[in-house]
Scaffold this motif. Structure first.
Motif, PDB file in Angstrom:
ATOM      1  N   SER A 146       0.833  -1.208   0.000  1.00 33.25           N
ATOM      2  CA  SER A 146       0.000   0.000   0.000  1.00 33.25           C
ATOM      3  C   SER A 146       0.864   1.254   0.000  1.00 33.25           C
ATOM      4  CB  SER A 146      -0.905   0.012   1.238  1.00 33.25           C
ATOM      5  OG  SER A 146      -1.572   1.251   1.335  1.00 33.25           O
ATOM      6  N   PRO A 147       0.699   2.139  -0.993  1.00 34.80           N
ATOM      7  CA  PRO A 147       1.509   3.362  -1.028  1.00 34.80           C
ATOM      8  C   PRO A 147       1.200   4.311   0.130  1.00 34.80           C
ATOM      9  CG  PRO A 147      -0.128   3.395  -2.777  1.00 34.80           C
ATOM     10  CD  PRO A 147      -0.213   2.048  -2.140  1.00 34.80           C
ATOM     11  N   ASP A 148       0.062   4.099   0.785  1.00 31.62           N
ATOM     12  CA  ASP A 148      -0.315   4.956   1.911  1.00 31.62           C
ATOM     13  C   ASP A 148       0.251   4.467   3.245  1.00 31.62           C
ATOM     14  OD1 ASP A 148      -1.805   6.569   0.205  1.00 31.62           O
ATOM     15  OD2 ASP A 148      -3.600   5.345   0.466  1.00 31.62           O
ATOM     16  N   ASP A 149       0.729   3.236   3.287  1.00 34.25           N
ATOM     17  CA  ASP A 149       1.215   2.655   4.531  1.00 34.25           C
ATOM     18  C   ASP A 149       2.727   2.497   4.480  1.00 34.25           C
ATOM     19  OD1 ASP A 149      -1.427   2.472   5.353  1.00 34.25           O
ATOM     20  OD2 ASP A 149      -1.638   0.409   4.656  1.00 34.25           O
ATOM     21  N   VAL A 150       3.424   3.504   4.984  1.00 37.33           N
ATOM     22  CA  VAL A 150       4.885   3.495   4.993  1.00 37.33           C
ATOM     23  C   VAL A 150       5.352   3.627   6.445  1.00 37.33           C
ATOM     24  CG1 VAL A 150       6.977   4.696   4.243  1.00 37.33           C
ATOM     25  CG2 VAL A 150       5.048   4.450   2.674  1.00 37.33           C
ATOM     26  N   ILE A 151       6.277   2.782   6.820  1.00 40.85           N
ATOM     27  CA  ILE A 151       6.852   2.786   8.162  1.00 40.85           C
ATOM     28  C   ILE A 151       8.326   3.127   8.028  1.00 40.85           C
ATOM     29  CG2 ILE A 151       7.479   1.368  10.156  1.00 40.85           C
ATOM     30  CD1 ILE A 151       5.104  -0.427   9.499  1.00 40.85           C
ATOM     31  N   ALA A 152       8.812   4.005   8.899  1.00 40.44           N
ATOM     32  CA  ALA A 152      10.246   4.313   8.942  1.00 40.44           C
ATOM     33  C   ALA A 152      10.735   4.087  10.363  1.00 40.44           C
ATOM     34  CB  ALA A 152      10.497   5.744   8.512  1.00 40.44           C
ATOM     35  N   VAL A 153      11.813   3.331  10.494  1.00 44.39           N
ATOM     36  CA  VAL A 153      12.439   3.111  11.798  1.00 44.39           C
ATOM     37  C   VAL A 153      13.907   3.476  11.695  1.00 44.39           C
ATOM     38  CG1 VAL A 153      10.831   1.321  12.554  1.00 44.39           C
ATOM     39  CG2 VAL A 153      12.880   0.658  11.317  1.00 44.39           C
ATOM     40  N   ASP A 154      14.454   4.009  12.800  1.00 45.14           N
ATOM     41  CA  ASP A 154      15.853   4.413  12.816  1.00 45.14           C
ATOM     42  C   ASP A 154      16.403   4.187  14.211  1.00 45.14           C
ATOM     43  OD1 ASP A 154      18.332   5.871  12.792  1.00 45.14           O
ATOM     44  OD2 ASP A 154      17.578   6.976  11.062  1.00 45.14           O
ATOM     45  N   ALA A 155      17.506   3.460  14.300  1.00 47.63           N
ATOM     46  CA  ALA A 155      18.115   3.165  15.591  1.00 47.63           C
ATOM     47  C   ALA A 155      19.022   4.288  16.082  1.00 47.63           C
ATOM     48  CB  ALA A 155      18.907   1.853  15.499  1.00 47.63           C
ATOM     49  N   GLY A 156      19.303   5.264  15.249  1.00 45.63           N
ATOM     50  CA  GLY A 156      20.180   6.369  15.641  1.00 45.63           C
ATOM     51  C   GLY A 156      21.638   6.058  15.352  1.00 45.63           C
ATOM     52  N   SER A 157      22.416   7.098  15.170  1.00 47.90           N
ATOM     53  CA  SER A 157      23.808   6.907  14.758  1.00 47.90           C
ATOM     54  C   SER A 157      24.725   6.499  15.909  1.00 47.90           C
ATOM     55  CB  SER A 157      24.341   8.175  14.103  1.00 47.90           C
ATOM     56  OG  SER A 157      24.312   9.247  15.026  1.00 47.90           O
ATOM     57  N   ARG A 158      24.383   6.811  17.150  1.00 45.44           N
ATOM     58  CA  ARG A 158      25.247   6.484  18.296  1.00 45.44           C
ATOM     59  C   ARG A 158      24.918   5.126  18.908  1.00 45.44           C
ATOM     60  NH1 ARG A 158      29.556   9.563  17.865  1.00 45.44           N
ATOM     61  NH2 ARG A 158      29.031  11.743  17.628  1.00 45.44           N
ATOM     62  N   SER A 159      23.770   4.577  18.566  1.00 47.14           N
ATOM     63  CA  SER A 159      23.335   3.305  19.131  1.00 47.14           C
ATOM     64  C   SER A 159      24.098   2.147  18.503  1.00 47.14           C
ATOM     65  CB  SER A 159      21.832   3.135  18.873  1.00 47.14           C
ATOM     66  OG  SER A 159      21.400   1.857  19.263  1.00 47.14           O
ATOM     67  N   ARG A 160      24.128   1.038  19.186  1.00 49.02           N
ATOM     68  CA  ARG A 160      24.695  -0.189  18.624  1.00 49.02           C
ATOM     69  C   ARG A 160      23.579  -1.090  18.104  1.00 49.02           C
ATOM     70  NH1 ARG A 160      29.494   0.912  17.327  1.00 49.02           N
ATOM     71  NH2 ARG A 160      30.835   1.594  18.994  1.00 49.02           N
ATOM     72  N   ARG A 161      22.320  -0.694  18.356  1.00 52.33           N
ATOM     73  CA  ARG A 161      21.171  -1.487  17.916  1.00 52.33           C
ATOM     74  C   ARG A 161      21.006  -1.370  16.413  1.00 52.33           C
ATOM     75  NH1 ARG A 161      16.113   0.454  21.249  1.00 52.33           N
ATOM     76  NH2 ARG A 161      15.130  -1.071  19.901  1.00 52.33           N
ATOM     77  N   SER A 162      20.332  -2.348  15.856  1.00 56.00           N
ATOM     78  CA  SER A 162      20.032  -2.301  14.426  1.00 56.00           C
ATOM     79  C   SER A 162      18.594  -1.834  14.225  1.00 56.00           C
ATOM     80  CB  SER A 162      20.208  -3.681  13.794  1.00 56.00           C
ATOM     81  OG  SER A 162      19.133  -4.522  14.175  1.00 56.00           O
ATOM     82  N   ALA A 163      18.281  -1.491  13.000  1.00 56.92           N
ATOM     83  CA  ALA A 163      16.909  -1.096  12.663  1.00 56.92           C
ATOM     84  C   ALA A 163      15.945  -2.250  12.918  1.00 56.92           C
ATOM     85  CB  ALA A 163      16.833  -0.652  11.207  1.00 56.92           C
ATOM     86  N   TYR A 164      16.431  -3.482  12.813  1.00 57.05           N
ATOM     87  CA  TYR A 164      15.568  -4.647  13.038  1.00 57.05           C
ATOM     88  C   TYR A 164      15.121  -4.735  14.493  1.00 57.05           C
ATOM     89  CZ  TYR A 164      17.513  -5.749   8.491  1.00 57.05           C
ATOM     90  OH  TYR A 164      17.910  -5.679   7.175  1.00 57.05           O
ATOM     91  N   ALA A 165      15.998  -4.388  15.425  1.00 53.58           N
ATOM     92  CA  ALA A 165      15.627  -4.382  16.847  1.00 53.58           C
ATOM     93  C   ALA A 165      14.567  -3.322  17.109  1.00 53.58           C
ATOM     94  CB  ALA A 165      16.864  -4.143  17.710  1.00 53.58           C
ATOM     95  N   VAL A 166      14.721  -2.158  16.505  1.00 53.68           N
ATOM     96  CA  VAL A 166      13.729  -1.099  16.663  1.00 53.68           C
ATOM     97  C   VAL A 166      12.404  -1.537  16.036  1.00 53.68           C
ATOM     98  CG1 VAL A 166      13.149   1.295  16.084  1.00 53.68           C
ATOM     99  CG2 VAL A 166      15.488   0.701  16.720  1.00 53.68           C
ATOM    100  N   LEU A 167      12.471  -2.139  14.859  1.00 52.72           N
ATOM    101  CA  LEU A 167      11.270  -2.620  14.172  1.00 52.72           C
ATOM    102  C   LEU A 167      10.515  -3.611  15.046  1.00 52.72           C
ATOM    103  CD1 LEU A 167       9.793  -2.457  11.384  1.00 52.72           C
ATOM    104  CD2 LEU A 167      11.116  -4.463  10.724  1.00 52.72           C
TER     105      LEU A 167
END
Length: 190
Positions: free
Chosen positions: A99-120
């Motif tokens: 769906s072009p209306d359903d977009v999710i953005a996740v960001d772990a931040g540049s100083r974190s050691r976490r990945s975007a997958y952990a935030v997701l």
């Protein structure tokens, strides 16, 4: 004219054309003003003139970068041990269920050691929006590249189907050289 009267003369301005031939990859990148057809014609002219009469251009796909690799939560970034580069997926922009209306953005931040997958996993209900059913629109990658006798250089760059924002510094060129082995680059340039 010679009598001092203004006259109209046509003049064509100059513009730059740049060619980058990578013979080992079998690719030619053309940078010039104009649209795709102008660049295609210039590419044909270059190939005929430089490589011989029989050479013809095969245009690269419009998506030189594979985004499906970012659906793999176990994605690894193997490098030469001498390079000692640390990599992680810092952010993802996902289109949910096509769906072009359903977009999710996740960001772990540049100083974190976490990945975007952990935030997701922490913020998105995986039952309603599993990563496997999403289209990856963009990935933000974070690299720490060692520099002799200095602090490691932190480089954050984005990859989408048609664009990679890495620049031309020696560290960024090193990262570019890994895009194909990591499965991100198709091996063709636009």
């Amino acid at each position: 004219d010679d009598d001092g009267k203004p006259i109209c003369r046509r003049s064509r301005g100059r513009f730059e054309i740049a060619f980058a031939l990578n013979s080992s990859a079998g690719s030619l990148e053309v940078s010039a003003e104009g649209g795709r057809q102008v660049r295609s014609d210039l590419c044909e002219l270059f190939l005929r003139t430089v490589l011989g009469q029989g050479a013809t251009a095969q245009p690269a796909g419009t998506t030189p970068y594979r985004m499906d690799v970012f659906k793999n939560r176990q994605l690894s970034f193997p490098t030469d041990p001498a390079d000692a580069i640390l990599m992680r997926v810092q952010g993802l922009r996902l289109q949910v269920n096509g769906s072009p209306d359903d977009v999710i953005a996740v960001d772990a931040g540049s100083r974190s050691r976490r990945s975007a997958y952990a935030v997701l996993d922490a913020v998105v209900d995986q039952q309603r929006a599993p990563l496997e059913s999403c289209d990856v629109l963009e990935a933000k990658l974070h690299a720490e590249v060692p520099i002799p006798r200095k602090q490691p250089r932190r480089i954050t760059f984005r990859v989408s189907p048609s664009i990679c924002t890495l620049g031309d510094s020696p560290e960024e060129e090193k990262l570019k050289s890994y895009l194909r082995p990591w499965g991100i680059e198709h091996g063709q340039c636009a």
